[in-house]
Design a protein around this motif. Structure first.
Motif, PDB file in Angstrom:
ATOM      1  N   GLN A  32       0.857  -1.179   0.000  1.00  0.00           N
ATOM      2  CA  GLN A  32       0.000   0.000   0.000  1.00  0.00           C
ATOM      3  C   GLN A  32       0.895   1.232   0.000  1.00  0.00           C
ATOM      4  O   GLN A  32       1.711   1.404   0.909  1.00  0.00           O
ATOM      5  CB  GLN A  32      -0.910   0.005   1.226  1.00  0.00           C
ATOM      6  CG  GLN A  32      -1.795   1.224   1.335  1.00  0.00           C
ATOM      7  CD  GLN A  32      -2.843   1.297   0.225  1.00  0.00           C
ATOM      8  OE1 GLN A  32      -3.471   0.294  -0.103  1.00  0.00           O
ATOM      9  NE2 GLN A  32      -3.033   2.475  -0.344  1.00  0.00           N
ATOM     10  N   MET A  33       0.739   2.058  -1.018  1.00  0.00           N
ATOM     11  CA  MET A  33       1.588   3.231  -1.173  1.00  0.00           C
ATOM     12  C   MET A  33       0.734   4.483  -1.065  1.00  0.00           C
ATOM     13  O   MET A  33      -0.150   4.703  -1.915  1.00  0.00           O
ATOM     14  CB  MET A  33       2.310   3.184  -2.520  1.00  0.00           C
ATOM     15  CG  MET A  33       3.099   1.903  -2.738  1.00  0.00           C
ATOM     16  SD  MET A  33       4.068   1.918  -4.263  1.00  0.00           S
ATOM     17  CE  MET A  33       2.761   1.991  -5.484  1.00  0.00           C
ATOM     18  N   ASN A  34       0.981   5.259  -0.033  1.00  0.00           N
ATOM     19  CA  ASN A  34       0.247   6.508   0.187  1.00  0.00           C
ATOM     20  C   ASN A  34       1.182   7.707   0.068  1.00  0.00           C
ATOM     21  O   ASN A  34       2.400   7.562   0.126  1.00  0.00           O
ATOM     22  CB  ASN A  34      -0.403   6.500   1.573  1.00  0.00           C
ATOM     23  CG  ASN A  34      -1.412   5.379   1.739  1.00  0.00           C
ATOM     24  OD1 ASN A  34      -2.093   4.974   0.795  1.00  0.00           O
ATOM     25  ND2 ASN A  34      -1.510   4.868   2.959  1.00  0.00           N
ATOM     26  N   SER A  35       0.594   8.877  -0.077  1.00  0.00           N
ATOM     27  CA  SER A  35       1.375  10.121  -0.169  1.00  0.00           C
ATOM     28  C   SER A  35       2.495   9.986  -1.192  1.00  0.00           C
ATOM     29  O   SER A  35       3.646  10.332  -0.926  1.00  0.00           O
ATOM     30  CB  SER A  35       1.952  10.487   1.207  1.00  0.00           C
ATOM     31  OG  SER A  35       0.935  10.629   2.160  1.00  0.00           O
ATOM     32  N   LEU A  36       2.154   9.487  -2.339  1.00  0.00           N
ATOM     33  CA  LEU A  36       3.165   9.230  -3.359  1.00  0.00           C
ATOM     34  C   LEU A  36       3.817  10.509  -3.851  1.00  0.00           C
ATOM     35  O   LEU A  36       3.184  11.573  -3.932  1.00  0.00           O
ATOM     36  CB  LEU A  36       2.543   8.474  -4.536  1.00  0.00           C
ATOM     37  CG  LEU A  36       2.321   6.982  -4.261  1.00  0.00           C
ATOM     38  CD1 LEU A  36       1.316   6.389  -5.230  1.00  0.00           C
ATOM     39  CD2 LEU A  36       3.637   6.236  -4.335  1.00  0.00           C
ATOM     40  N   LYS A  37       5.095  10.394  -4.165  1.00  0.00           N
ATOM     41  CA  LYS A  37       5.904  11.509  -4.644  1.00  0.00           C
ATOM     42  C   LYS A  37       6.440  11.175  -6.036  1.00  0.00           C
ATOM     43  O   LYS A  37       6.589   9.995  -6.371  1.00  0.00           O
ATOM     44  CB  LYS A  37       7.079  11.741  -3.687  1.00  0.00           C
ATOM     45  CG  LYS A  37       6.695  11.953  -2.238  1.00  0.00           C
ATOM     46  CD  LYS A  37       7.936  12.045  -1.364  1.00  0.00           C
ATOM     47  CE  LYS A  37       7.571  12.225   0.098  1.00  0.00           C
ATOM     48  NZ  LYS A  37       8.781  12.312   0.961  1.00  0.00           N
ATOM     49  N   PRO A  38       6.791  12.186  -6.809  1.00  0.00           N
ATOM     50  CA  PRO A  38       7.373  11.908  -8.131  1.00  0.00           C
ATOM     51  C   PRO A  38       8.603  11.006  -8.053  1.00  0.00           C
ATOM     52  O   PRO A  38       8.833  10.187  -8.952  1.00  0.00           O
ATOM     53  CB  PRO A  38       7.722  13.300  -8.652  1.00  0.00           C
ATOM     54  CG  PRO A  38       6.719  14.195  -8.009  1.00  0.00           C
ATOM     55  CD  PRO A  38       6.522  13.616  -6.629  1.00  0.00           C
ATOM     56  N   GLU A  39       9.376  11.122  -6.980  1.00  0.00           N
ATOM     57  CA  GLU A  39      10.568  10.282  -6.852  1.00  0.00           C
ATOM     58  C   GLU A  39      10.243   8.817  -6.552  1.00  0.00           C
ATOM     59  O   GLU A  39      11.141   7.979  -6.514  1.00  0.00           O
ATOM     60  CB  GLU A  39      11.512  10.834  -5.775  1.00  0.00           C
ATOM     61  CG  GLU A  39      10.862  11.136  -4.441  1.00  0.00           C
ATOM     62  CD  GLU A  39      10.467  12.590  -4.303  1.00  0.00           C
ATOM     63  OE1 GLU A  39       9.925  13.176  -5.274  1.00  0.00           O
ATOM     64  OE2 GLU A  39      10.702  13.151  -3.195  1.00  0.00           O
ATOM     65  N   ASP A  40       8.985   8.503  -6.334  1.00  0.00           N
ATOM     66  CA  ASP A  40       8.581   7.102  -6.202  1.00  0.00           C
ATOM     67  C   ASP A  40       8.378   6.438  -7.566  1.00  0.00           C
ATOM     68  O   ASP A  40       8.140   5.227  -7.636  1.00  0.00           O
ATOM     69  CB  ASP A  40       7.282   6.991  -5.401  1.00  0.00           C
ATOM     70  CG  ASP A  40       7.433   7.426  -3.957  1.00  0.00           C
ATOM     71  OD1 ASP A  40       6.542   8.121  -3.450  1.00  0.00           O
ATOM     72  OD2 ASP A  40       8.462   7.067  -3.334  1.00  0.00           O
ATOM     73  N   THR A  41       8.454   7.212  -8.631  1.00  0.00           N
ATOM     74  CA  THR A  41       8.319   6.655  -9.969  1.00  0.00           C
ATOM     75  C   THR A  41       9.393   5.610 -10.229  1.00  0.00           C
ATOM     76  O   THR A  41      10.588   5.882 -10.063  1.00  0.00           O
ATOM     77  CB  THR A  41       8.412   7.773 -11.022  1.00  0.00           C
ATOM     78  OG1 THR A  41       7.292   8.649 -10.875  1.00  0.00           O
ATOM     79  CG2 THR A  41       8.415   7.201 -12.432  1.00  0.00           C
ATOM     80  N   ALA A  42       8.960   4.422 -10.607  1.00  0.00           N
ATOM     81  CA  ALA A  42       9.893   3.317 -10.799  1.00  0.00           C
ATOM     82  C   ALA A  42       9.129   2.099 -11.307  1.00  0.00           C
ATOM     83  O   ALA A  42       7.894   2.068 -11.284  1.00  0.00           O
ATOM     84  CB  ALA A  42      10.596   2.966  -9.485  1.00  0.00           C
ATOM     85  N   VAL A  43       9.888   1.108 -11.730  1.00  0.00           N
ATOM     86  CA  VAL A  43       9.321  -0.227 -11.918  1.00  0.00           C
ATOM     87  C   VAL A  43       9.447  -0.948 -10.586  1.00  0.00           C
ATOM     88  O   VAL A  43      10.538  -1.019 -10.013  1.00  0.00           O
ATOM     89  CB  VAL A  43      10.052  -1.002 -13.026  1.00  0.00           C
ATOM     90  CG1 VAL A  43       9.468  -2.410 -13.146  1.00  0.00           C
ATOM     91  CG2 VAL A  43       9.945  -0.258 -14.357  1.00  0.00           C
ATOM     92  N   TYR A  44       8.350  -1.469 -10.101  1.00  0.00           N
ATOM     93  CA  TYR A  44       8.324  -2.143  -8.809  1.00  0.00           C
ATOM     94  C   TYR A  44       8.317  -3.646  -9.017  1.00  0.00           C
ATOM     95  O   TYR A  44       7.508  -4.186  -9.791  1.00  0.00           O
ATOM     96  CB  TYR A  44       7.099  -1.705  -8.010  1.00  0.00           C
ATOM     97  CG  TYR A  44       7.256  -0.341  -7.403  1.00  0.00           C
ATOM     98  CD1 TYR A  44       7.256   0.806  -8.195  1.00  0.00           C
ATOM     99  CD2 TYR A  44       7.442  -0.181  -6.028  1.00  0.00           C
ATOM    100  CE1 TYR A  44       7.433   2.067  -7.646  1.00  0.00           C
ATOM    101  CE2 TYR A  44       7.616   1.077  -5.466  1.00  0.00           C
ATOM    102  CZ  TYR A  44       7.605   2.184  -6.283  1.00  0.00           C
ATOM    103  OH  TYR A  44       7.787   3.432  -5.718  1.00  0.00           O
ATOM    104  N   TYR A  45       9.209  -4.322  -8.300  1.00  0.00           N
ATOM    105  CA  TYR A  45       9.379  -5.760  -8.416  1.00  0.00           C
ATOM    106  C   TYR A  45       9.048  -6.443  -7.090  1.00  0.00           C
ATOM    107  O   TYR A  45       9.453  -5.990  -6.023  1.00  0.00           O
ATOM    108  CB  TYR A  45      10.816  -6.108  -8.778  1.00  0.00           C
ATOM    109  CG  TYR A  45      11.271  -5.596 -10.117  1.00  0.00           C
ATOM    110  CD1 TYR A  45      11.862  -4.350 -10.236  1.00  0.00           C
ATOM    111  CD2 TYR A  45      11.118  -6.372 -11.259  1.00  0.00           C
ATOM    112  CE1 TYR A  45      12.293  -3.870 -11.465  1.00  0.00           C
ATOM    113  CE2 TYR A  45      11.541  -5.901 -12.498  1.00  0.00           C
ATOM    114  CZ  TYR A  45      12.131  -4.657 -12.583  1.00  0.00           C
ATOM    115  OH  TYR A  45      12.545  -4.192 -13.802  1.00  0.00           O
TER     116      TYR A  45
END
Length: 126
Positions: free
Chosen positions: A82-95
């Protein structure tokens, strides 16, 4: 053998939320540790969060602590992020990653996980 399939990625505005899922199949019932890693554009893959089989032990990267929550449903052989308060720096491919031998956290090194999913893209716009 274990197969991992991630889902739930997408495009979200900064401050928004997403929930990633990772479904395990194969010998999934024997899996102990599961984790999430991410690879931002042009950067190396990094640890995000990990959880033991019982769910009693979790560990987070400092960059996501307080914003992301890892959990698992062993009856469904599924782990969530669960990802809250997302920021642009969270942009990524998640594995998603898994291993039979992880009994405790932290387990934040790639070599500690034998099985990996194909990844799901998360893009956070500003």
């Amino acid at each position: 053998q274990v197969q991992l399939v991630e889902s739930g990625g997408g495009l979200v505005q900064a401050g928004g939320s997403l929930r990633l899922s990772c479904a395990a199949s194969g010998r999934a019932g024997s899996i102990y540790g599961m984790g999430w890693f991410r690879q931002p554009p042009g950067k190396e893959r990094e640890f995000v969060a990990g959880i033991t089989r019982s769910g009693s032990s979790t560990y987070y990267a400092d960059s996501v602590k307080g914003r992301f929550t890892i959990s698992r449903d062993n009856a469904k052989n599924t782990v969530y992020l669960q990802m809250n308060s997302l920021k642009p720096e969270d942009t990524a491919v998640y594995y998603c990653a898994a291993d039979y031998n992880i009994l405790a956290m932290p387990a934040k090194r790639e070599y500690q996980y034998e099985y990996w999913g194909q990844g799901t893209q998360v893009t956070v716009s500003s």
